[in-house]
Design a protein around this motif. Structure first.
Motif, PDB file in Angstrom:
ATOM      1  N   LYS A  74       0.824  -1.204   0.000  1.00  0.00           N
ATOM      2  CA  LYS A  74       0.000   0.000   0.000  1.00  0.00           C
ATOM      3  C   LYS A  74       0.866   1.264   0.000  1.00  0.00           C
ATOM      4  O   LYS A  74       2.032   1.236   0.410  1.00  0.00           O
ATOM      5  N   ASP A  75       0.257   2.347  -0.458  1.00  0.00           N
ATOM      6  CA  ASP A  75       0.900   3.663  -0.407  1.00  0.00           C
ATOM      7  C   ASP A  75       0.588   4.248   0.967  1.00  0.00           C
ATOM      8  O   ASP A  75      -0.514   4.745   1.212  1.00  0.00           O
ATOM      9  N   VAL A  76       1.568   4.167   1.847  1.00  0.00           N
ATOM     10  CA  VAL A  76       1.338   4.460   3.264  1.00  0.00           C
ATOM     11  C   VAL A  76       1.763   5.883   3.608  1.00  0.00           C
ATOM     12  O   VAL A  76       2.855   6.316   3.256  1.00  0.00           O
ATOM     13  N   LEU A  77       0.880   6.582   4.312  1.00  0.00           N
ATOM     14  CA  LEU A  77       1.230   7.863   4.923  1.00  0.00           C
ATOM     15  C   LEU A  77       1.009   7.754   6.427  1.00  0.00           C
ATOM     16  O   LEU A  77      -0.123   7.547   6.882  1.00  0.00           O
ATOM     17  N   TRP A  78       2.097   7.847   7.162  1.00  0.00           N
ATOM     18  CA  TRP A  78       1.981   8.014   8.614  1.00  0.00           C
ATOM     19  C   TRP A  78       2.379   9.456   8.882  1.00  0.00           C
ATOM     20  O   TRP A  78       3.544   9.806   8.808  1.00  0.00           O
ATOM     21  N   GLN A  79       1.368  10.279   9.121  1.00  0.00           N
ATOM     22  CA  GLN A  79       1.540  11.729   9.242  1.00  0.00           C
ATOM     23  C   GLN A  79       2.077  12.110  10.622  1.00  0.00           C
ATOM     24  O   GLN A  79       1.395  11.917  11.624  1.00  0.00           O
ATOM     25  N   PRO A  80       3.298  12.665  10.695  1.00  0.00           N
ATOM     26  CA  PRO A  80       3.847  13.063  11.996  1.00  0.00           C
ATOM     27  C   PRO A  80       3.639  14.537  12.291  1.00  0.00           C
ATOM     28  O   PRO A  80       3.249  15.316  11.415  1.00  0.00           O
ATOM     29  N   GLY A  81       3.909  14.909  13.525  1.00  0.00           N
ATOM     30  CA  GLY A  81       3.849  16.313  13.913  1.00  0.00           C
ATOM     31  C   GLY A  81       3.773  16.466  15.409  1.00  0.00           C
ATOM     32  O   GLY A  81       3.709  15.475  16.150  1.00  0.00           O
ATOM     33  N   THR A  82       3.787  17.695  15.859  1.00  0.00           N
ATOM     34  CA  THR A  82       3.740  17.993  17.292  1.00  0.00           C
ATOM     35  C   THR A  82       2.680  19.056  17.574  1.00  0.00           C
ATOM     36  O   THR A  82       2.276  19.811  16.699  1.00  0.00           O
ATOM     37  N   ASP A  83       2.262  19.084  18.827  1.00  0.00           N
ATOM     38  CA  ASP A  83       1.242  20.015  19.289  1.00  0.00           C
ATOM     39  C   ASP A  83       1.914  21.161  20.043  1.00  0.00           C
ATOM     40  O   ASP A  83       2.880  20.935  20.787  1.00  0.00           O
ATOM     41  N   HIS A  84       1.393  22.372  19.888  1.00  0.00           N
ATOM     42  CA  HIS A  84       2.026  23.526  20.533  1.00  0.00           C
ATOM     43  C   HIS A  84       1.849  23.536  22.044  1.00  0.00           C
ATOM     44  O   HIS A  84       2.582  24.224  22.752  1.00  0.00           O
ATOM     45  N   CYS A 139       7.407   7.225  10.256  1.00  0.00           N
ATOM     46  CA  CYS A 139       6.578   8.329   9.741  1.00  0.00           C
ATOM     47  C   CYS A 139       7.210   8.908   8.483  1.00  0.00           C
ATOM     48  O   CYS A 139       8.421   8.783   8.252  1.00  0.00           O
ATOM     49  N   ASP A 140       6.406   9.585   7.695  1.00  0.00           N
ATOM     50  CA  ASP A 140       6.933  10.366   6.581  1.00  0.00           C
ATOM     51  C   ASP A 140       7.423  11.687   7.171  1.00  0.00           C
ATOM     52  O   ASP A 140       6.694  12.681   7.218  1.00  0.00           O
ATOM     53  N   TRP A 141       8.666  11.685   7.624  1.00  0.00           N
ATOM     54  CA  TRP A 141       9.201  12.840   8.357  1.00  0.00           C
ATOM     55  C   TRP A 141       9.321  14.079   7.475  1.00  0.00           C
ATOM     56  O   TRP A 141       9.433  15.195   7.994  1.00  0.00           O
ATOM     57  N   SER A 142       9.273  13.905   6.167  1.00  0.00           N
ATOM     58  CA  SER A 142       9.321  15.072   5.277  1.00  0.00           C
ATOM     59  C   SER A 142       8.047  15.898   5.382  1.00  0.00           C
ATOM     60  O   SER A 142       8.015  17.056   4.955  1.00  0.00           O
ATOM     61  N   ARG A 143       6.994  15.312   5.961  1.00  0.00           N
ATOM     62  CA  ARG A 143       5.705  16.000   6.055  1.00  0.00           C
ATOM     63  C   ARG A 143       5.395  16.448   7.480  1.00  0.00           C
ATOM     64  O   ARG A 143       4.240  16.724   7.807  1.00  0.00           O
ATOM     65  N   GLU A 144       6.396  16.513   8.330  1.00  0.00           N
ATOM     66  CA  GLU A 144       6.161  16.867   9.735  1.00  0.00           C
ATOM     67  C   GLU A 144       5.443  18.212   9.842  1.00  0.00           C
ATOM     68  O   GLU A 144       5.806  19.186   9.193  1.00  0.00           O
ATOM     69  N   ARG A 145       4.411  18.239  10.678  1.00  0.00           N
ATOM     70  CA  ARG A 145       3.632  19.457  10.869  1.00  0.00           C
ATOM     71  C   ARG A 145       3.628  19.868  12.344  1.00  0.00           C
ATOM     72  O   ARG A 145       3.962  19.083  13.227  1.00  0.00           O
ATOM     73  N   PHE A 146       3.216  21.106  12.559  1.00  0.00           N
ATOM     74  CA  PHE A 146       3.144  21.683  13.903  1.00  0.00           C
ATOM     75  C   PHE A 146       1.802  22.408  13.990  1.00  0.00           C
ATOM     76  O   PHE A 146       1.387  23.058  13.024  1.00  0.00           O
TER      77      PHE A 146
END
Length: 949
Positions: A74-84, A139-146
């Motif tokens: 499968k084309d997997v996206l594990w979306q990473p990020g942190t909360d403020h 995770c797809d660390w290139s897509r890290e969000r905040f």
């Protein structure tokens, strides 16, 4: 040549670099453009945080899922990020300013303070991301969000503005959890209930007639918070309480304050508790607030934002009464000092009837550590009732399911009784509320006195420019509008104390200084991270997400809110499945806490035993609905599992077991190799099934059983004569070498979701002999072995393994000395069994420690009988074991086990014990009972065998 030992630290760093270089975890890889998408969003950890055991469990489970699905093509996206993490981050930065003896937040001003927070976030925040990478999170660390990224912030603003326009966001004066130290409302999740030893004070309130004259009657109320009596606006009794039926509708004169308040009938009052009469203080108790609302009793706030008594200038406090000077003298006192003074004043007046010791739960701020106050303030609320209806329907319709499914009932109960959601916080760090206030245009007094009481209106807008345009339209296009900073004394929106200034100049508007609850932005996480409100390709491909993995403790705070917002804003439920895991406790079952000193640090465990060992431990213990008991010994045990596999791979290398590019598993001729492939196929199916149905412990157990028991203990042991013996058929040896190497590859695939570092390393090492280089294991396909099953091989080798296991078990249960060799007799064996024994006699003799193997039509006397796949075998033990003594010993042990089970059942059947004992103690008793029951079963099985001897 493989290293003698597996060094996790060296391997983890090398493998992580290979994954990063190969961009192994990127979603949307070109070769998977047509593949089925699979997406998970990470529960965003606080930017202030560091990895704790809950994070380790949560992210291990997510990683097992995404690695498994990635291997399934499968084309997997594990979306990473942190909360403020609003309050947590603000607290960290304020503490650092204090430690460095620098100006505080208010001295710096909002703009400079926020600049400092962003600087801290860039330099020190996000430690946890590095720790998640150490855990192996793919995770797809290139897509890290905040949560305060520009794009996510725009999503937050749009949501607030749209919900406000729809009438779903509104301003109201209600009770909130108020932290007097941080001077902000906080969520229920940030409140800890702590048992404290206090008192229950019984006060007499005099009943008065219609003219306000005392009748001589009194009504006694009991309270744990005497200081709040200053804000009492009623006394409540139960409608069916005969003691007070004649008093309902009359009034009492509130001591010290002299306010006349009614006696009301309300079912909230419990006749069996205290005096049966309850003081009602709507502004300082959540239950009292509802009682007051039902009975028309208005709330009177007698505390300020710092939890000091507030009387001066408090018109509500007077309410037409003339308080005693002693009451007025309480103004400005800290609440706990005021408590002592109120008790003393009531005692002086003879109105203190009784003081009882009382242990009760008191709410504390989890970060400030101070007692939380129910506090009446103006706040922004979301009317979530209509949103909740859609979330409920989505679960009822099966759009979203919960695993385990018993959490659906909890979800329903909460949403069916949901209250408005307070989304404003009196902080500076966070998404500032997009509302600008101004004076209502129809209020008289545009010119005149400098300071005027006036009503306000507000403009909810995406930007300051938009707010100014809205204000100009409101006041009239010919009027000027300017944005001013908050007034100097401005803490809450208090129009009566607002200095209008520039009364003949332009209209002034000012922005609400409050920020939004962190959960507001987190509620948008599944789609805001994919570019919503824009219609991005990522949103179209990966939303709704497939699975949400989170802790059961935030089902209300996060899961429900994501469901409500997702359905309302995107018209789709944000995930198909919600997997709720339990808590990780210490090895004794106690909840981990710093105060207890029993916190287990996952980073320490990774340093000691490796990430793979920790991950496998958590997966193996993740039984649905059961909290995990974790100690270093358990992790060490699974480190030994990693060592076992490493040693097996070295054994294979030393015995010439190399991968062959032309090896065809389906063509193997040797029964042993066909059996091993059959067992591998069974394990692959069991592991895949376990992961698919979210029974990670079952999946881990199936993998462990195959690798340790089947492959290492049985297959390699049975293969030794072929690999190492003399005069062996070269074709049989070559086939066995190739099969061993092939199976190590399959094991690497099978274990990869659980133990990614070790398996990636083995994959690389074993692939070096192939004529062409191969890629990363993380991007390899999941093993497909179902075509390699061989029932005849399974029957033969399975019979052999079961027979040896039964002999070993019988020897252990009947206390046969370890070094003793015993005879084995096959009873009534047919030609097929005789042929098997002949083929495997040497192996049987060696592994079961047999002196000889014979055949008979009936079992010998004094022999323990074994039933193995329809065959009967017997172990004659006469002269080896004193059978009578052994029976007596086992009966004695059985009696002890039954006695112990009876004692435990007595405790577990005692309602008082279950109510009073800590949860971990009850769990320990249940586990002890299970262990004793299992022991008794083995003893009884041994007795049955001996009785047949």
């Amino acid at each position: 040549m493989m290293d003698k030992t597996f060094d996790p630290a060296a391997v983890e760093a090398r493998v992580s670099a290979a994954w990063e270089e190969g961009q192994a975890f990127r979603a949307g890889r070109p070769e998977r453009a047509g593949a089925e998408p699979f997406s998970i969003v990470i529960p965003p950890p606080n930017v202030t945080g560091s990895l704790h055991m809950g994070h380790a469990l949560n992210n291990t489970i997510q990683d097992i899922l995404v690695r498994f699905e990635r291997m399934r093509g499968k084309d997997v996206l594990w979306q990473p990020g942190t909360d403020h993490a609003g309050i947590a981050t603000q607290m960290v930065v304020e503490r650092k300013l204090m430690e460095r003896q620098q100006p505080g937040r208010r001295e710096l001003g909002r703009e400079e303070f926020l600049r400092r927070v962003w600087a801290w976030k860039e330099e020190s925040g996000g430690t946890i991301i590095g720790q998640l990478k150490r855990l192996g999170a793919s995770c797809d660390w290139s897509r890290e969000r905040f949560t305060m990224d520009e794009g996510l912030s725009r999503a937050v603003l749009k949501t607030f503005v749209d919900l406000h326009a729809q009438g779903l966001i509104y301003r109201d004066k209600r009770l909130v959890n108020w932290d007097p130290k941080f001077q902000t409302a906080i969520s229920d999740l940030e409140v800890q209930q702590i048992e404290v030893k206090g008192h229950l004070w019984h006060f007499d309130y005099p009943v008065v007639d219609e003219a306000g004259t005392p009748t001589g009657a009194i009504i006694t109320v009991a309270t744990t918070r005497p200081e709040t009596m200053l804000g009492d606006t009623a006394v409540a009794v139960h409608p069916d309480d005969e003691r007070y039926r004649d008093l309902v509708g009359q009034r009492v004169r509130l001591p010290l304050v002299n306010r006349l308040i009614p006696i009301v009938a309300d079912a909230y009052s419990d006749p069996e508790k205290g005096t049966g009469a309850v003081k009602i203080t709507p502004a300082h108790d959540f239950n009292d607030f509802e009682v007051g609302r039902r009975n028309g009793c208005r709330p009177i706030n007698v505390l300020d934002a710092e939890a000091r008594i507030q009387i001066a200038g408090n018109a509500d406090f007077l309410d037409g009464a003339e308080p005693e000077d002693a009451a007025l003298a309480l103004d400005g006192l800290d609440r706990f000092e005021a408590r002592k003074r109120v008790v003393a004043l009531m005692e002086e007046r003879g109105l203190l009837r009784l003081v009882e010791p009382n242990t009760h739960a008191v709410p504390h701020g989890d970060r400030s550590g101070v007692v939380i106050e129910p506090y009446l303030t103006d706040q922004w609320y979301v009317n979530v009732k209509p949103l909740a209806e859609r979330a409920l329907q989505a679960v009822r319709d099966g759009q979203t399911r919960f695993v385990p499914d018993n959490y659906e009932k909890i979800f329903f109960q909460w949403l069916e009784n949901i209250e408005p959601w307070c989304v404003s916080r009196q902080l500076w760090w966070g998404h500032q509320i997009p509302v600008w206030y101004g004076r209502k245009k129809d209020v008289e007094g545009r010119s005149g006195a400098r300071t005027l009481p006036f009503e306000v209106t507000w403009f909810c807008a995406m930007s300051e420019a938009e707010a100014i345009a809205m204000a100009k339209s409101y006041y009239g296009d010919g009027n000027q509008v300017v944005v001013v900073p908050e007034p100097p004394a401005y803490k809450r929106l208090d129009p009566e104390n607002y200095d209008l200034r520039n009364e003949s100049g332009p209209y002034e508007i000012w922005r609400d200084p409050d920020v939004l609850d962190t959960w507001f932005s987190s509620a948008l996480w599944p789609f805001s991270t994919l570019g919503w409100p824009d219609k991005t390709p990522e949103l179209a491909r990966f939303y709704p997400t497939n699975t949400l993995v989170t802790g059961k403790d935030i089902i209300f705070f996060w899961v429900a809110r994501m469901m409500m917002m997702g359905l309302h804003l995107t018209d789709q439920a944000p995930f198909e499945t919600v997997y709720l895991h339990t808590l990780v406790r210490d090895e004794k079952g106690a909840k981990m806490s710093k105060s207890k000193g029993n916190v287990v640090d996952p980073v320490d465990l990774i340093d000691r035993f490796g990430a793979d060992a920790l991950r496998f431990t958590l997966a193996a213990l993740a039984a649905p609905g059961r909290d995990i008991k974790l100690g270093p010994q358990r992790v060490e045990g699974y480190r030994n599992f990693a060592t076992k596999l490493w040693n097996a791979a070295r054994f294979a290398e030393m015995n010439g077991c190399e991968l062959k590019a032309d090896f065809r598993p389906e063509a193997v001729r040797e029964t042993l190799n066909a059996w091993a492939l059959t067992e591998a196929a069974k394990a692959v199916a069991e592991v895949a099934q376990g992961i698919t149905v979210y029974r990670f412990n079952d999946a881990a157990a199936a993998a462990y059983r195959f690798v340790w028991n089947v492959f290492c203990d049985w297959y390699l042991e049975l293969a030794k004569p072929v690999l190492q013996g003399e005069g062996v058929d070269p074709a049989a040896r070559a086939e066995t070498q190739a099969t061993v190497a092939f199976l190590i590859d399959q094991i690497a695939k099978l274990l990869h979701p659980f133990m990614p570092f070790l398996t990636e390393e083995l994959w690389a090492i074993k692939g070096q002999v192939l004529p062409t280089p191969r890629g990363l294991l993380a991007l390899e396909s999941w093993p497909e072995l179902s075509a390699y099953t061989n029932s005849e091989a399974e029957e033969e080798i399975g019979w052999l393994v079961d027979l040896i296991s039964e002999v070993r078990s019988a020897r252990s249960e009947t206390n046969v000395p370890a070094g003793a060799q015993v005879p084995l007799v096959l009873v009534g064996a047919d030609a097929g069994v005789r042929a098997r024994v002949e083929r495997w006699s040497e192996t049987l003799t060696r592994l079961a420690r047999l002196s000889e193997i014979g055949f008979a039509d009936a079992a010998p006397k004094n022999a323990v009988q074994l039933l193995v796949r329809g065959s009967v075998a017997a172990l004659p033990l006469e002269g080896i074991v004193d059978l009578a003594a052994e029976v007596a010993r086992l009966k004695k042990e059985a009696g002890k086990a039954r006695t112990e089970i009876g004692k435990i059942d007595g405790k577990l059947g005692n309602a008082d014990f279950l109510a009073r004992a800590p949860e971990e103690v009850v769990d320990e008793q249940r586990e002890r009972r299970d262990a004793e029951a299992a022991r008794l079963g083995k003893i009884e099985e041994a007795l049955v065998r001996l009785s047949e001897a």
